[in-house]
Every structure is written in C-alpha cells, then in structure tokens.
Design a protein around this motif. Structure first.
Motif, PDB file in Angstrom:
ATOM      1  N   VAL A 173       0.843  -1.195   0.000  1.00 39.93           N
ATOM      2  CA  VAL A 173       0.000   0.000   0.000  1.00 39.93           C
ATOM      3  C   VAL A 173       0.877   1.243   0.000  1.00 39.93           C
ATOM      4  O   VAL A 173       1.883   1.307   0.704  1.00 39.93           O
ATOM      5  N   ARG A 174       0.466   2.220  -0.805  1.00 43.50           N
ATOM      6  CA  ARG A 174       1.103   3.542  -0.786  1.00 43.50           C
ATOM      7  C   ARG A 174      -0.010   4.554  -0.526  1.00 43.50           C
ATOM      8  O   ARG A 174      -0.902   4.752  -1.360  1.00 43.50           O
ATOM      9  N   LEU A 175       0.041   5.174   0.640  1.00 42.95           N
ATOM     10  CA  LEU A 175      -0.965   6.169   1.012  1.00 42.95           C
ATOM     11  C   LEU A 175      -0.742   7.464   0.240  1.00 42.95           C
ATOM     12  O   LEU A 175       0.376   7.737  -0.215  1.00 42.95           O
ATOM     13  N   ASP A 176      -1.789   8.252   0.110  1.00 43.28           N
ATOM     14  CA  ASP A 176      -1.730   9.530  -0.600  1.00 43.28           C
ATOM     15  C   ASP A 176      -0.610  10.396  -0.029  1.00 43.28           C
ATOM     16  O   ASP A 176      -0.506  10.579   1.185  1.00 43.28           O
ATOM     17  N   GLY A 177       0.250  10.880  -0.886  1.00 47.66           N
ATOM     18  CA  GLY A 177       1.340  11.743  -0.471  1.00 47.66           C
ATOM     19  C   GLY A 177       2.606  11.015  -0.049  1.00 47.66           C
ATOM     20  O   GLY A 177       3.637  11.639   0.147  1.00 47.66           O
ATOM     21  N   ALA A 178       2.539   9.697   0.099  1.00 50.29           N
ATOM     22  CA  ALA A 178       3.718   8.923   0.499  1.00 50.29           C
ATOM     23  C   ALA A 178       4.477   8.460  -0.736  1.00 50.29           C
ATOM     24  O   ALA A 178       3.890   8.241  -1.791  1.00 50.29           O
ATOM     25  N   SER A 179       5.785   8.312  -0.597  1.00 49.93           N
ATOM     26  CA  SER A 179       6.578   7.791  -1.708  1.00 49.93           C
ATOM     27  C   SER A 179       6.903   6.319  -1.507  1.00 49.93           C
ATOM     28  O   SER A 179       7.141   5.595  -2.466  1.00 49.93           O
ATOM     29  N   GLU A 180       6.889   5.869  -0.262  1.00 47.19           N
ATOM     30  CA  GLU A 180       7.243   4.485   0.058  1.00 47.19           C
ATOM     31  C   GLU A 180       6.015   3.590   0.123  1.00 47.19           C
ATOM     32  O   GLU A 180       4.947   4.005   0.562  1.00 47.19           O
ATOM     33  N   TRP A 181       6.190   2.356  -0.292  1.00 49.98           N
ATOM     34  CA  TRP A 181       5.158   1.327  -0.169  1.00 49.98           C
ATOM     35  C   TRP A 181       5.344   0.612   1.162  1.00 49.98           C
ATOM     36  O   TRP A 181       6.474   0.399   1.602  1.00 49.98           O
ATOM     37  N   GLN A 182       4.237   0.232   1.801  1.00 49.79           N
ATOM     38  CA  GLN A 182       4.259  -0.551   3.033  1.00 49.79           C
ATOM     39  C   GLN A 182       3.561  -1.882   2.755  1.00 49.79           C
ATOM     40  O   GLN A 182       2.580  -1.924   1.999  1.00 49.79           O
ATOM     41  N   THR A 183       4.040  -2.948   3.380  1.00 47.63           N
ATOM     42  CA  THR A 183       3.447  -4.274   3.194  1.00 47.63           C
ATOM     43  C   THR A 183       2.583  -4.620   4.400  1.00 47.63           C
ATOM     44  O   THR A 183       2.988  -4.401   5.546  1.00 47.63           O
ATOM     45  N   TYR A 184       1.389  -5.170   4.123  1.00 55.60           N
ATOM     46  CA  TYR A 184       0.453  -5.577   5.170  1.00 55.60           C
ATOM     47  C   TYR A 184      -0.016  -6.994   4.886  1.00 55.60           C
ATOM     48  O   TYR A 184      -0.282  -7.341   3.733  1.00 55.60           O
ATOM     49  N   GLY A 185      -0.141  -7.787   5.939  1.00 46.88           N
ATOM     50  CA  GLY A 185      -0.625  -9.150   5.813  1.00 46.88           C
ATOM     51  C   GLY A 185      -1.741  -9.408   6.804  1.00 46.88           C
ATOM     52  O   GLY A 185      -2.144  -8.514   7.565  1.00 46.88           O
ATOM     53  N   ALA A 186      -2.226 -10.641   6.810  1.00 49.68           N
ATOM     54  CA  ALA A 186      -3.324 -11.031   7.694  1.00 49.68           C
ATOM     55  C   ALA A 186      -3.018 -10.640   9.134  1.00 49.68           C
ATOM     56  O   ALA A 186      -1.889 -10.805   9.615  1.00 49.68           O
ATOM     57  N   GLY A 187      -4.013 -10.049   9.795  1.00 48.82           N
ATOM     58  CA  GLY A 187      -3.858  -9.639  11.180  1.00 48.82           C
ATOM     59  C   GLY A 187      -3.330  -8.231  11.352  1.00 48.82           C
ATOM     60  O   GLY A 187      -3.130  -7.774  12.474  1.00 48.82           O
ATOM     61  N   THR A 188      -3.117  -7.507  10.237  1.00 48.13           N
ATOM     62  CA  THR A 188      -2.653  -6.124  10.326  1.00 48.13           C
ATOM     63  C   THR A 188      -3.718  -5.191   9.762  1.00 48.13           C
ATOM     64  O   THR A 188      -4.718  -5.648   9.188  1.00 48.13           O
ATOM     65  N   GLU A 189      -3.498  -3.901   9.908  1.00 47.94           N
ATOM     66  CA  GLU A 189      -4.435  -2.908   9.371  1.00 47.94           C
ATOM     67  C   GLU A 189      -3.680  -1.640   9.034  1.00 47.94           C
ATOM     68  O   GLU A 189      -2.567  -1.415   9.507  1.00 47.94           O
ATOM     69  N   PHE A 190      -4.302  -0.832   8.194  1.00 49.42           N
ATOM     70  CA  PHE A 190      -3.752   0.498   7.902  1.00 49.42           C
ATOM     71  C   PHE A 190      -4.888   1.499   7.842  1.00 49.42           C
ATOM     72  O   PHE A 190      -6.036   1.147   7.576  1.00 49.42           O
ATOM     73  N   LYS A 191      -4.556   2.762   8.130  1.00 47.90           N
ATOM     74  CA  LYS A 191      -5.551   3.830   8.182  1.00 47.90           C
ATOM     75  C   LYS A 191      -5.399   4.735   6.970  1.00 47.90           C
ATOM     76  O   LYS A 191      -4.283   5.035   6.544  1.00 47.90           O
ATOM     77  N   VAL A 192      -6.545   5.173   6.450  1.00 43.08           N
ATOM     78  CA  VAL A 192      -6.575   6.074   5.304  1.00 43.08           C
ATOM     79  C   VAL A 192      -7.398   7.298   5.702  1.00 43.08           C
ATOM     80  O   VAL A 192      -8.505   7.164   6.225  1.00 43.08           O
ATOM     81  N   ALA A 193      -6.858   8.469   5.448  1.00 41.11           N
ATOM     82  CA  ALA A 193      -7.562   9.712   5.776  1.00 41.11           C
ATOM     83  C   ALA A 193      -8.799   9.877   4.899  1.00 41.11           C
ATOM     84  O   ALA A 193      -8.878   9.320   3.801  1.00 41.11           O
TER      85      ALA A 193
END
Length: 104
Positions: free
Chosen positions: A64-84
């Motif tokens: 996932v690459r959030l708006d405004g970010a240049s780096e990608w982050q990896t997420y797997g089962a049991g994790t979460e990420f927040k989006v504005a």
C-alpha cells in the motif's frame, strides 16, 4: 481482531469495483454504522476515500502507498492500515486479499 462481526444486516447487492477486481458487501451494525467485507483479486488499483477508513487485512498480503507517500508498506493477515478521509491510496495484491473496511 475478531474472526466475525456479530448482529449485523447484510446488503445483498454486491459492491463491484474495477471490473470485478474488488468485490465486497456492506454490513450495517445495530448502531447504524457500516463496514464492508470483501476481496481484492490480484491487481494494482487506486481507491479514493470519502470518510476516513481502517482497512483490516483478514487474509493475503498487499503493498500500500498512502496519498502523499513515496514508500510502499506491506500488510498481511492480522494487520491494518488507516486512510484519511477525502484521500486515496494505491494497493497491489499478488494473491487474493480478504479485508474488512471500517468507515469513520
């Protein structure tokens, strides 16, 4: 993270996005709040948000690459990420991703 969502109503009509690459169903909780439960098939997509979201990954792996970010982050089962709210994010999946989207 719980394995199930109790005491909900399910909207029978599916939410189908990106020519079927993302398919979900809306669930309505007793307090009127909504979530969507779905899958994203292997693809590279950009989602736009209205309300803030928490994407809970139930199965699979994504980048996932959030708006405004240049780096990608990896997420797997049991994790979460927040989006504005009023934002967007890029997501790449190489296997079917199962998720719950929590709105607000």
């Amino acid at each position: 993270m719980s394995a199930q969502i109790d005491q909900v109503s399910v909207v029978k009509k599916a939410n189908i996005y990106f020519d079927g690459k993302c398919v979900s169903h809306t669930v309505v909780l007793a307090d009127g709040s909504k979530k969507s439960v779905g899958v994203i098939f292997p693809s590279s997509l950009t989602f736009n948000t209205g309300a803030p979201e928490i994407m809970e990954i139930v199965g699979g792996v994504c980048k996932v690459r959030l708006d405004g970010a240049s780096e990608w982050q990896t997420y797997g089962a049991g994790t979460e990420f927040k989006v504005a709210g009023n934002s967007k994010f890029d997501i790449e999946t190489v296997e079917t991703l199962e998720y719950v989207c929590h709105f607000g």
